[in-house]
Scaffold this active site. Structure first.
Site, PDB file in Angstrom:
ATOM      1  N   GLY A 165     -21.668   1.034 -33.982  1.00 50.83           N
ATOM      2  CA  GLY A 165     -20.813   0.401 -32.991  1.00 50.83           C
ATOM      3  C   GLY A 165     -21.076   0.845 -31.566  1.00 50.83           C
ATOM      4  O   GLY A 165     -20.167   0.808 -30.734  1.00 50.83           O
ATOM      5  N   TYR A 225     -22.621  -7.888 -33.007  1.00 53.97           N
ATOM      6  CA  TYR A 225     -21.571  -6.886 -33.106  1.00 53.97           C
ATOM      7  C   TYR A 225     -20.197  -7.339 -32.668  1.00 53.97           C
ATOM      8  O   TYR A 225     -19.207  -6.999 -33.287  1.00 53.97           O
ATOM      9  CB  TYR A 225     -21.975  -5.620 -32.340  1.00 53.97           C
ATOM     10  CG  TYR A 225     -22.718  -4.669 -33.242  1.00 53.97           C
ATOM     11  CD1 TYR A 225     -22.105  -3.520 -33.707  1.00 53.97           C
ATOM     12  CD2 TYR A 225     -23.984  -4.956 -33.676  1.00 53.97           C
ATOM     13  CE1 TYR A 225     -22.757  -2.662 -34.560  1.00 53.97           C
ATOM     14  CE2 TYR A 225     -24.650  -4.109 -34.531  1.00 53.97           C
ATOM     15  CZ  TYR A 225     -24.036  -2.962 -34.976  1.00 53.97           C
ATOM     16  OH  TYR A 225     -24.685  -2.131 -35.829  1.00 53.97           O
ATOM     17  N   ARG A 245     -26.730  -0.271 -28.010  1.00 57.76           N
ATOM     18  CA  ARG A 245     -27.075  -1.516 -27.324  1.00 57.76           C
ATOM     19  C   ARG A 245     -28.503  -1.418 -26.768  1.00 57.76           C
ATOM     20  O   ARG A 245     -29.026  -0.327 -26.551  1.00 57.76           O
ATOM     21  CB  ARG A 245     -26.126  -1.765 -26.150  1.00 57.76           C
ATOM     22  CG  ARG A 245     -24.726  -2.142 -26.530  1.00 57.76           C
ATOM     23  CD  ARG A 245     -23.922  -2.451 -25.275  1.00 57.76           C
ATOM     24  NE  ARG A 245     -22.568  -2.858 -25.586  1.00 57.76           N
ATOM     25  CZ  ARG A 245     -22.201  -4.090 -25.922  1.00 57.76           C
ATOM     26  NH1 ARG A 245     -23.125  -5.037 -26.021  1.00 57.76           N
ATOM     27  NH2 ARG A 245     -20.943  -4.380 -26.176  1.00 57.76           N
ATOM     28  N   TYR A 277      -9.227   4.509 -25.155  1.00 54.44           N
ATOM     29  CA  TYR A 277      -8.733   3.762 -26.309  1.00 54.44           C
ATOM     30  C   TYR A 277      -7.216   3.890 -26.407  1.00 54.44           C
ATOM     31  O   TYR A 277      -6.674   4.536 -27.299  1.00 54.44           O
ATOM     32  CB  TYR A 277      -9.410   4.244 -27.585  1.00 54.44           C
ATOM     33  CG  TYR A 277     -10.865   3.851 -27.662  1.00 54.44           C
ATOM     34  CD1 TYR A 277     -11.240   2.521 -27.879  1.00 54.44           C
ATOM     35  CD2 TYR A 277     -11.875   4.798 -27.498  1.00 54.44           C
ATOM     36  CE1 TYR A 277     -12.576   2.152 -27.933  1.00 54.44           C
ATOM     37  CE2 TYR A 277     -13.214   4.441 -27.561  1.00 54.44           C
ATOM     38  CZ  TYR A 277     -13.554   3.120 -27.783  1.00 54.44           C
ATOM     39  OH  TYR A 277     -14.877   2.759 -27.847  1.00 54.44           O
ATOM     40  N   HIS A 321     -20.930   7.100 -25.758  1.00 59.47           N
ATOM     41  CA  HIS A 321     -19.792   7.746 -25.115  1.00 59.47           C
ATOM     42  C   HIS A 321     -20.156   9.145 -24.598  1.00 59.47           C
ATOM     43  O   HIS A 321     -19.371   9.749 -23.859  1.00 59.47           O
ATOM     44  CB  HIS A 321     -18.617   7.861 -26.083  1.00 59.47           C
ATOM     45  CG  HIS A 321     -17.881   6.580 -26.300  1.00 59.47           C
ATOM     46  ND1 HIS A 321     -17.347   5.838 -25.275  1.00 59.47           N
ATOM     47  CD2 HIS A 321     -17.583   5.903 -27.441  1.00 59.47           C
ATOM     48  CE1 HIS A 321     -16.753   4.762 -25.759  1.00 59.47           C
ATOM     49  NE2 HIS A 321     -16.879   4.775 -27.073  1.00 59.47           N
TER      50      HIS A 321
END
Length: 274
Positions: free
Chosen positions: A136, A187, A170, A29, A141
């Protein structure tokens, strides 16, 4: 400014699909990607797609104090603040928290933020909460089962005795089993923004995000299977887990783009001590 925020380009080395580490997300990120995250999400479209699903779910459970452990740029935290919830917003990425704070200010709120790694969540975030939300697709991760168990245990410990965890993911099952690509109906709604898998195997889902200005970014995530995650939640201690497919309780296994799991800490039919 953090080193990640200063980076102009993501770095996955010579073999990007070999990068399968939990801590990598902090470097993924970078500043440019974070700045475009709201363009990817499109807050108005996402709010319209979700409706009041999470808000109503929390209110039905009587939740007032909520810990958002995957705040990102603040979409869900801000929506809950608008509804009168007391919200603590945590994230592992400083750049995301900075953007979330700015977004909250633009919506008339002073966000209470904490930088925290889920695996040591209760070291940095104190108190007990009526609900923990991890939304989200953020839980993917985590690349090792040890990390996933540790994080779920930390979420469990942060909850009051009758609290709930709301966690989404997902539908990786359909990607792994049939090679189908997600539809992004719910989303990722940004206009002219593409988000699709570049590589999927049992240990990695590598997504690419392409923006109208020609820029692109990647995220390497672990493709969690639905039943595996539900069983893991139960093994950690959650008593019941209800799964929704794209915000519906009744669905065909291969239809949803996203699964939403609602895990209850309280035992079914548990009686309060007299």
């Amino acid at each position: 400014m953090t080193n990640t925020a200063k980076q102009l380009k993501q770095d996955y080395g010579d073999d990007p699909i070999a990068v399968r580490e939990t801590g990598k997300y902090v470097d993924e990120y970078i500043g440019g990607f974070v700045e475009k995250w709201d363009e990817l999400i499109d807050w108005d479209q996402r709010a319209q797609s979700e409706g009041r699903f999470f808000i109503d779910l929390l209110k039905e459970r009587g939740a007032k104090k909520v810990l958002d452990v995957a705040t990102g740029t603040g979409f869900h935290s801000v929506r809950l603040l608008n509804e009168g919830f007391e919200v603590i917003s945590a994230d592992g990425t400083p750049a995301m928290l900075s953007q979330a704070f700015r977004n909250a200010r633009a919506n008339g709120h002073v966000m209470r933020t904490v930088q925290a790694d889920w695996r040591w969540l209760n070291r940095d975030v104190h108190g007990k909460y009526d609900a923990v939300i991890c939304l989200g697709n953020s839980f993917t991760h985590l690349f090792s089962e040890r990390d996933r168990r540790k994080a779920l245990a930390e979420f469990y410990a942060a909850l009051r005795h009758d609290g709930i965890l709301i966690l989404d993911q997902r539908n990786y099952d359909i990607m792994l089993d049939s090679g189908s690509k997600p539809r992004h109906t719910y989303y990722y709604c940004g206009e002219n923004v593409q988000a699709e898998p570049e590589h999927v195997d049992e240990g990695l889902a590598r997504f690419v995000y392409r923006f109208p200005d020609g820029s692109s970014y990647n995220l390497n995530m672990f493709p969690l299977r639905r039943n595996y995650l539900v069983n893991l939640m139960r093994e950690v201690g959650f008593q019941t887990v209800t799964t929704y497919g794209d915000f519906k309780e009744t669905y065909q296994q291969d239809e949803p783009d996203f699964f939403v799991h609602v895990a209850e800490k309280r035992y079914p039919n548990e009686e309060e001590p007299s």
